[in-house]
Design a protein around this motif. Sequence first.
Motif, PDB file in Angstrom:
ATOM      1  N   GLN A   1       0.843  -1.189   0.000  1.00 36.96           N
ATOM      2  CA  GLN A   1       0.000   0.000   0.000  1.00 36.96           C
ATOM      3  C   GLN A   1       0.886   1.251   0.000  1.00 36.96           C
ATOM      4  O   GLN A   1       1.751   1.408   0.855  1.00 36.96           O
ATOM      5  N   ALA A   2       0.651   2.138  -0.952  1.00 37.11           N
ATOM      6  CA  ALA A   2       1.448   3.361  -1.020  1.00 37.11           C
ATOM      7  C   ALA A   2       1.311   4.203   0.241  1.00 37.11           C
ATOM      8  O   ALA A   2       2.245   4.905   0.638  1.00 37.11           O
ATOM      9  N   SER A   3       0.137   4.143   0.877  1.00 35.62           N
ATOM     10  CA  SER A   3      -0.088   4.924   2.091  1.00 35.62           C
ATOM     11  C   SER A   3       0.842   4.507   3.227  1.00 35.62           C
ATOM     12  O   SER A   3       1.036   5.272   4.181  1.00 35.62           O
ATOM     13  N   ASP A   4       1.423   3.322   3.142  1.00 35.30           N
ATOM     14  CA  ASP A   4       2.367   2.864   4.164  1.00 35.30           C
ATOM     15  C   ASP A   4       3.764   3.424   3.964  1.00 35.30           C
ATOM     16  O   ASP A   4       4.659   3.175   4.770  1.00 35.30           O
ATOM     17  N   PHE A   5       3.950   4.184   2.868  1.00 37.54           N
ATOM     18  CA  PHE A   5       5.276   4.708   2.562  1.00 37.54           C
ATOM     19  C   PHE A   5       5.252   6.210   2.305  1.00 37.54           C
ATOM     20  O   PHE A   5       5.975   6.728   1.448  1.00 37.54           O
TER      21      PHE A   5
ATOM     22  N   ARG B   1       5.623   2.388   7.251  1.00 36.32           N
ATOM     23  CA  ARG B   1       5.701   3.405   8.302  1.00 36.32           C
ATOM     24  C   ARG B   1       4.545   3.249   9.276  1.00 36.32           C
ATOM     25  O   ARG B   1       3.481   2.733   8.937  1.00 36.32           O
ATOM     26  N   GLU B   2       4.744   3.715  10.484  1.00 33.88           N
ATOM     27  CA  GLU B   2       3.714   3.571  11.518  1.00 33.88           C
ATOM     28  C   GLU B   2       2.613   4.611  11.381  1.00 33.88           C
ATOM     29  O   GLU B   2       1.484   4.385  11.815  1.00 33.88           O
ATOM     30  N   THR B   3       2.919   5.759  10.808  1.00 37.95           N
ATOM     31  CA  THR B   3       1.928   6.834  10.692  1.00 37.95           C
ATOM     32  C   THR B   3       1.615   7.109   9.226  1.00 37.95           C
ATOM     33  O   THR B   3       2.452   6.901   8.338  1.00 37.95           O
ATOM     34  N   HIS B   4       0.394   7.589   8.988  1.00 31.50           N
ATOM     35  CA  HIS B   4      -0.055   7.919   7.638  1.00 31.50           C
ATOM     36  C   HIS B   4      -0.287   9.417   7.525  1.00 31.50           C
ATOM     37  O   HIS B   4      -0.625  10.092   8.509  1.00 31.50           O
ATOM     38  N   ILE B   5      -0.136   9.940   6.312  1.00 35.46           N
ATOM     39  CA  ILE B   5      -0.372  11.345   6.046  1.00 35.46           C
ATOM     40  C   ILE B   5      -1.726  11.498   5.358  1.00 35.46           C
ATOM     41  O   ILE B   5      -2.128  10.652   4.556  1.00 35.46           O
ATOM     42  N   THR B   6      -2.450  12.555   5.691  1.00 30.77           N
ATOM     43  CA  THR B   6      -3.767  12.776   5.098  1.00 30.77           C
ATOM     44  C   THR B   6      -3.653  13.646   3.843  1.00 30.77           C
ATOM     45  O   THR B   6      -2.629  14.301   3.612  1.00 30.77           O
ATOM     46  N   VAL B   7      -4.717  13.661   3.047  1.00 29.35           N
ATOM     47  CA  VAL B   7      -4.755  14.505   1.853  1.00 29.35           C
ATOM     48  C   VAL B   7      -4.605  15.973   2.244  1.00 29.35           C
ATOM     49  O   VAL B   7      -3.869  16.736   1.601  1.00 29.35           O
ATOM     50  N   GLY B   8      -5.284  16.381   3.311  1.00 27.56           N
ATOM     51  CA  GLY B   8      -5.192  17.770   3.758  1.00 27.56           C
ATOM     52  C   GLY B   8      -3.783  18.156   4.159  1.00 27.56           C
ATOM     53  O   GLY B   8      -3.299  19.254   3.819  1.00 27.56           O
ATOM     54  N   GLU B   9      -3.101  17.276   4.878  1.00 29.78           N
ATOM     55  CA  GLU B   9      -1.725  17.553   5.288  1.00 29.78           C
ATOM     56  C   GLU B   9      -0.795  17.619   4.080  1.00 29.78           C
ATOM     57  O   GLU B   9       0.106  18.476   4.022  1.00 29.78           O
ATOM     58  N   ALA B  10      -1.011  16.737   3.106  1.00 33.65           N
ATOM     59  CA  ALA B  10      -0.128  16.669   1.949  1.00 33.65           C
ATOM     60  C   ALA B  10      -0.292  17.868   1.016  1.00 33.65           C
ATOM     61  O   ALA B  10       0.676  18.328   0.403  1.00 33.65           O
ATOM     62  N   LEU B  11      -1.526  18.397   0.920  1.00 34.93           N
ATOM     63  CA  LEU B  11      -1.813  19.382  -0.123  1.00 34.93           C
ATOM     64  C   LEU B  11      -2.175  20.771   0.383  1.00 34.93           C
ATOM     65  O   LEU B  11      -2.463  21.662  -0.420  1.00 34.93           O
ATOM     66  N   ARG B  12      -2.169  20.997   1.695  1.00 34.20           N
ATOM     67  CA  ARG B  12      -2.626  22.291   2.203  1.00 34.20           C
ATOM     68  C   ARG B  12      -1.863  23.456   1.588  1.00 34.20           C
ATOM     69  O   ARG B  12      -2.454  24.462   1.174  1.00 34.20           O
ATOM     70  N   ASP B  13      -0.538  23.355   1.500  1.00 30.00           N
ATOM     71  CA  ASP B  13       0.241  24.469   0.964  1.00 30.00           C
ATOM     72  C   ASP B  13      -0.064  24.725  -0.505  1.00 30.00           C
ATOM     73  O   ASP B  13      -0.157  25.884  -0.934  1.00 30.00           O
TER      74      ASP B  13
END
Length: 416
Positions: free
Chosen positions: A148-152, A180-192
């Motif tokens: 799963q890409a979300s794991d990386f 990875r133990e934590t995942h990033i959200t769409v909002g966190e990835a794209l806010r800027d």
Amino acid sequence: MSKLTSVEICAGAGGQALGLHRAGFEHALAVELDPTAAETLRLNSKGRVEVGDVADPTVWSPADYEGVDLFAGGVPCPPFSLAGKQLGSSDERDLFAWAIEQVAVIQPRALLLENVRGLAAARFSGYRQRVLDRLTQLGYVADWRLIQASDFGLAQLRPRFVLVAMKPEDAAYFRWPEPRETHITVGEALRDLMGANGWKHVDEWAALANRVGPTIVGGSKKHGGADLGPTRAKAAWAALGVDGKGVADEAPGPDAPPPSVKLPRLTVEMVARLQGWREEDDWQFAGRKTSQYRQIGNAFPPPVAEAVGRAIRDALEHKGVPHEIPELSADVHDPVYRALASADGYVSIERLIEALNEFGEASVERRLAVLAQDFELDVRTTSKGTAYRLGEFKGFTGQEDHSRHAYFEAHRNKVS
């Protein structure tokens, strides 16, 4: 860091190439069918790029790259996609079996092929078994893994079915990368990026986009435009505050309405971010917006390719402590196929039932019906009962008289 050499087929816009470069591989060659994607590769790569059908001997010669460290590629997905008809070897776009045959020619130290998760389905158990058995014949230890890409580090699921194969002396050092133990959200990835033009409602939007997104769907020349996929995918994006019916030219301006009134669309730059391209990569995409979106959306995410590439590199350099590896032919995905393939002649239904242990005749017949989609299957009925013999594989492995050639010539502009 010394570079290892790689050859990549069906290279697309270079997602896998970029990830492998980060992992320490230097491309000796990249081959891509689509001229615009090939131009993207040329804009960003110092290696040789060839354009055309990867199975066309006038485009490149696999024998010229004998002994390369890594043979890699993202062969076409439609033959195995859950969104398609799952025709497997009957789909003229299928190049998986052909790629395996090139291992016999190139004899790379390692093989990396990725595809959609549909290839992991029961429908293709016989196909997978044939791949594993052929690699065993060639002296490689092979393993599949659903990643799963979300794991990386990506803010989308994007499951990919990945095949890695090596010679036993190197396979003893190979370990799949740990998620990875934590995942990033769409909002966190794209806010800027979403707020780059001063949209005053960007924080409200980021709060809506507070989960990992669905898989980006790139579409093809034949189906799909610059949007985020079929109806179900668009609904999932809408739940994250994104209008998936198209791709925007730029981020919302300062006077754009809030997401509760009108959902914003992603830009090509945002889609590239979701796929794992970083600003510091300074990656240039050739072509117009729709072409750029398809190139990005169909890519193997660079961070995933990097993670697997580093694991392969570590194994080739014999880093860490070696571990025991299974016997070359131990992994069984389809016992019915294995029983038929290992027999000299016809195999009785009773023997096939034994191969499946507790399963009965109906289960065997279902397996045989699935196998018949990818293999010729001979049936013989006598007074002693019914028996079966596995015939030729229907897929393309390089045959000069295969129907793929005629299909390709007739539909070249629609093949992707």
